[in-house]
Design a protein around this motif. Structure first.
Motif, mmCIF file in Angstrom:
data_model
loop_
_atom_site.group_PDB
_atom_site.id
_atom_site.type_symbol
_atom_site.label_atom_id
_atom_site.label_comp_id
_atom_site.label_asym_id
_atom_site.label_seq_id
_atom_site.Cartn_x
_atom_site.Cartn_y
_atom_site.Cartn_z
ATOM 1 N N VAL A 1 0.844 -1.202 0.000
ATOM 2 C CA VAL A 1 0.000 0.000 0.000
ATOM 3 C C VAL A 1 0.885 1.261 0.000
ATOM 4 O O VAL A 1 0.631 2.225 -0.748
ATOM 5 C CB VAL A 1 -0.951 0.005 1.226
ATOM 6 C CG1 VAL A 1 -1.704 1.328 1.334
ATOM 7 C CG2 VAL A 1 -1.945 -1.152 1.124
ATOM 8 N N THR A 2 1.962 1.235 0.799
ATOM 9 C CA THR A 2 2.866 2.394 0.842
ATOM 10 C C THR A 2 3.503 2.628 -0.533
ATOM 11 O O THR A 2 3.603 3.764 -1.008
ATOM 12 C CB THR A 2 3.971 2.157 1.903
ATOM 13 O OG1 THR A 2 3.348 1.712 3.094
ATOM 14 C CG2 THR A 2 4.745 3.434 2.185
ATOM 15 N N ALA B 1 -5.377 -1.044 -0.571
ATOM 16 C CA ALA B 1 -5.652 -1.390 0.833
ATOM 17 C C ALA B 1 -6.946 -2.196 0.932
ATOM 18 O O ALA B 1 -7.025 -3.188 1.669
ATOM 19 C CB ALA B 1 -5.757 -0.117 1.672
ATOM 20 N N MET B 2 -7.962 -1.796 0.162
ATOM 21 C CA MET B 2 -9.226 -2.552 0.159
ATOM 22 C C MET B 2 -8.995 -3.978 -0.352
ATOM 23 O O MET B 2 -9.546 -4.950 0.167
ATOM 24 C CB MET B 2 -10.263 -1.856 -0.729
ATOM 25 C CG MET B 2 -10.790 -0.548 -0.176
ATOM 26 S SD MET B 2 -11.597 -0.735 1.422
ATOM 27 C CE MET B 2 -13.098 -1.537 0.960
ATOM 28 N N LEU B 3 -8.165 -4.072 -1.391
ATOM 29 C CA LEU B 3 -7.837 -5.394 -1.950
ATOM 30 C C LEU B 3 -7.202 -6.270 -0.866
ATOM 31 O O LEU B 3 -7.553 -7.452 -0.716
ATOM 32 C CB LEU B 3 -6.871 -5.231 -3.127
ATOM 33 C CG LEU B 3 -6.359 -6.518 -3.771
ATOM 34 C CD1 LEU B 3 -7.422 -7.115 -4.675
ATOM 35 C CD2 LEU B 3 -5.095 -6.263 -4.586
ATOM 36 N N THR C 1 -6.527 -4.106 -9.692
ATOM 37 C CA THR C 1 -6.926 -4.079 -8.278
ATOM 38 C C THR C 1 -8.434 -4.261 -8.132
ATOM 39 O O THR C 1 -8.907 -5.108 -7.354
ATOM 40 C CB THR C 1 -6.521 -2.728 -7.638
ATOM 41 O OG1 THR C 1 -5.138 -2.525 -7.889
ATOM 42 C CG2 THR C 1 -6.769 -2.720 -6.159
ATOM 43 N N THR C 2 -9.202 -3.490 -8.886
ATOM 44 C CA THR C 2 -10.663 -3.567 -8.728
ATOM 45 C C THR C 2 -11.218 -4.884 -9.299
ATOM 46 O O THR C 2 -12.084 -5.509 -8.686
ATOM 47 C CB THR C 2 -11.350 -2.358 -9.397
ATOM 48 O OG1 THR C 2 -10.873 -2.248 -10.735
ATOM 49 C CG2 THR C 2 -11.030 -1.079 -8.656
ATOM 50 N N GLY D 1 -17.928 -0.307 -7.475
ATOM 51 C CA GLY D 1 -17.914 1.039 -6.896
ATOM 52 C C GLY D 1 -16.524 1.634 -6.904
ATOM 53 O O GLY D 1 -16.326 2.813 -7.264
ATOM 54 N N LEU D 2 -15.526 0.831 -6.548
ATOM 55 C CA LEU D 2 -14.134 1.313 -6.546
ATOM 56 C C LEU D 2 -13.670 1.619 -7.972
ATOM 57 O O LEU D 2 -12.973 2.609 -8.227
ATOM 58 C CB LEU D 2 -13.216 0.256 -5.903
ATOM 59 C CG LEU D 2 -13.478 -0.029 -4.421
ATOM 60 C CD1 LEU D 2 -12.626 -1.196 -3.940
ATOM 61 C CD2 LEU D 2 -13.208 1.213 -3.574
ATOM 62 N N PHE D 3 -14.070 0.765 -8.897
ATOM 63 C CA PHE D 3 -13.717 0.937 -10.309
ATOM 64 C C PHE D 3 -14.254 2.279 -10.829
ATOM 65 O O PHE D 3 -13.553 3.037 -11.498
ATOM 66 C CB PHE D 3 -14.305 -0.240 -11.098
ATOM 67 C CG PHE D 3 -14.140 -0.163 -12.587
ATOM 68 C CD1 PHE D 3 -13.008 -0.671 -13.213
ATOM 69 C CD2 PHE D 3 -15.143 0.398 -13.380
ATOM 70 C CE1 PHE D 3 -12.876 -0.613 -14.597
ATOM 71 C CE2 PHE D 3 -15.017 0.466 -14.755
ATOM 72 C CZ PHE D 3 -13.878 -0.043 -15.367
#
Ligand SMILES: Nc1ncnc2c1ncn2[C@@H]1O[C@H](COP(=O)(O)OP(=O)(O)OP(=O)(O)O)[C@@H](O)[C@H]1O
Length: 590
Positions: free
Chosen positions: A33-34, A177-179, A53-54, A235-237
């Motif tokens: 994530v960083t 981070a969600m992933l 990711t999405t 939604g993220l996409f």
């Protein structure tokens, strides 16, 4: 004294808390994530990462419904679209908060998934595939034609992002981070009660039902979770690309999601990420071939076919299988305490009372007005020539067949109209004539499913207690030292013992054994006989079907004999075996 007071003390070694055990994962995720937040990517690389990711989160959904639960969903792009349009329409037309829209998108997808699942999952197989395809097509048509709502083929532009993650870079880091969070939850799901139930349903629905799992509800949960993850991903996409249109959520996209899932390994979120990454990257790597018409697609297709041909469980499935086999030989299972059986004793002297039981298949009266009274404690045998209705009787008792007539009372409770999992919760345990184990699981995992029976008073709270109970049952049948091996590595005789261990771990009130000696050699039959004695010594009542007369006459105190679906004798073992009708019907007249 309650049954729980008699529980065996747990072995001294307890596993560390999950968060500590999985610390390396969280550290790794924090580093990624960083990096996503700090590294400068050009727009092209950024788009690929955002898509990967999405899409991975949407493919996680398939790893739950298809990989864990074995149910096909060819409408994941539709659920993805629900989330995307909720964020798109919500943030642009309705000027709502991104977070509210994201949650609404997940909720809409979850409800739609639960509704679709509840209305169609009883169909299964090809029908389920057809229904999900139809659902996908309907959703696509609505996206194109409901212009007042979706803007039609023009799509929704200028979609908003949360104030906290306005820049592309920070939004990508948020998605990564969600992933990581969703990936962790999906990765851990197979080791939870719900995850084990899903795997059991995938491996063997009948066995899942008689081990106390509500098969239909488990499938609906899996479908709803899959849809919700699709909604979240969509939604993220939408926030990432700031634009959505119907072509992004078509049936073709559902097939792409499915291919990603199968390619990487459908049963694991790691496989989802691998498959998604590969299917997004391969076209980019092969871009230089696009000058030769058709060559790019041919190589792309060949690559996918080769992987699926040589790694049917996907890339990660192949690696994970090798790891499981290696671990089975290197990781010694913990020592277990002695198994205690404390069958419930709420009813009277009769544990099972069957009156006037019938099961007709059209004109065939497989079971016809049979009465059986099984006394508490000891072994009761149900015998008869081939085709006399023994297995049908057991199937009606355990709820796999609905009785045509008659009544079944287990320990004072009328179970005649209960579903299989409810009968298991009421105290029925059983094994099958044709062994029905969960074949993708280890011996320990199989027995854990039995131990998880609702109403099992012999198990404490938490995963450690579950493992201990399963280890005790496996050790009781002599296989504790092979607990971590996959079912396929056990001989036929040992698989029978694992099935018995699975039933014992559930601490049933009555154990139904359907031809446990079938296929065993003489040594294994002797071992089985010893095992039956040790089970009966703990007060557990057994109703056994078997053709081995030596086993039956030595193990059973009471025998009921069927012929052509009717009861022809019933009583103390030796007297029944000498009964002239039994001798002529079952053993031959001379
Ligand atoms: N699902 C079914 N549909 C139609 N007929 C069935 C079905 N299941 C069993 N039967 C029939 O019911 C009768 C009793 O079968 P069942 O399997 O109960 O006998 P069994 O005593 O267990 O025999 P075996 O000792 O060979 O296992 C047989 O004639 C069988 O063909």
């Amino acid at each position: 004294m309650s049954a729980t007071d008699n529980m065996i003390p747990a072995p001294a070694v307890r596993s560390k808390p999950l968060v500590i055990r999985h610390l390396p994962y969280f550290i790794g995720a924090a580093i990624v994530v960083t990096l996503a937040a700090r590294m400068q990517f050009d727009g092209y690389v950024h788009n690929i990462l955002m898509q990967a990711t999405t899409f991975s989160i949407a493919v996680f959904g398939l790893s739950v419904v298809l990989g864990l639960c074995g149910q096909i969903n060819l409408a994941q792009a539709a659920f993805f679209g629900f989330g995307a349009y909720a964020v798109g329409i919500g943030t642009t037309d309705l000027h709502l908060s991104f977070w509210l829209c994201l949650v609404a998108g997940c909720a809409i997808a979850l409800l739609a998934g639960a509704f679709l699942g509840a209305s169609t999952l009883r169909l299964g197989g090809h029908y389920l595939a057809m229904v999900t395809i139809s659902f996908q097509q309907i959703v696509t048509l609505v996206m194109i034609n409901a212009i007042w709502l979706t803007h039609g083929p023009d799509g929704v532009p200028n979609i908003g992002r949360p104030a906290l993650f306005q820049t592309s870079q920070s939004y990508l880091a948020f998605c990564v981070a969600m992933l990581a969070i969703v990936g962790y939850l999906v990765w851990h799901l197979p080791d939870t009660k719900l995850g084990r139930a899903m795997r059991a349903v995938r491996d063997n629905e009948l066995a899942a039902g008689v081990n106390g799992i509500d098969v239909f509800r488990t499938k609906v949960y899996a479908f709803a979770v899959c849809a919700a993850l699709g909604g979240l991903a969509g939604g993220l996409f939408a926030g990432g690309f700031a634009y959505v249109s119907p072509d992004q959520f078509s049936f073709a996209e559902s097939i792409v999601f499915l291919t990603m899932s199968l390619l990487g390994g459908v049963a694991s979120p790691i496989g989802s990420v691998i498959g998604t990454g590969l299917l997004i990257l391969i076209p980019e790597w092969l871009r230089f071939l696009k000058s030769v018409p058709g060559l790019y697609l041919a190589i792309y297709g060949l690559f996918v076919i080769l992987i699926i041909r040589f790694m049917p469980d996907g890339i990660w499935g192949f690696v994970a299988d090798a790891f499981t086999r290696w671990r089975a030989h290197t990781k010694a299972p913990a020592a277990a305490a002695a198994l205690q059986l404390k069958p419930a004793t709420t009813g009277g002297d009769i544990v099972l009372e069957v009156t006037g039981l019938s099961k007709h298949f059209g004109g065939l009266k497989a079971v016809d007005g049979v009465d059986i009274a099984v006394k508490r404690g000891g072994v009761h045998a149900l015998i008869g020539p081939n085709g006399s209705g023994k297995t049908t009787t057991l199937n009606v008792l355990s709820g796999l067949y609905k009785a045509t007539a008659g009544k079944i009372v287990l320990d004072g409770t009328d179970i005649t109209n209960m579903a299989p999992h409810q009968r298991t919760a009421a105290g029925l345990g059983r094994t099958f004539q044709n062994i029905r184990l969960f074949r993708s699981m280890t011996a320990l995992e199989n027995v854990e499913i039995g131990a998880e029976r609702p109403g099992n008073t012999m198990i404490g709270k938490g995963e450690d207690a579950l493992t201990e109970r399963a280890m005790e049952a496996l050790t009781f049948v002599g296989l504790g030292n092979r607990a971590n091996e996959l079912i396929s590595s056990f001989s036929y005789g040992h698989q029978r013992l694992i099935e018995i261990a699975r039933a014992l771990a559930s601490n049933p009130t009555l154990l139904l054994l359907d031809e446990p000696a079938a296929g065993l050699n003489s040594t294994e039959k002797l071992e089985l006989h010893e095992l039956l004695k040790r089970i009966a010594a703990q007060g557990l009542t057994i109703l056994i079907i078997d053709h081995d007369m030596t086993l039956v006459s030595e193990a059973a105190q009471h025998i009921t004999v069927l012929n052509f679906g009717r009861r022809i004798a019933d009583g103390e073992s030796m007297a029944v075996l000498r009964h002239p009708d039994v001798v002529s019907a079952y053993l031959g007249s001379e």
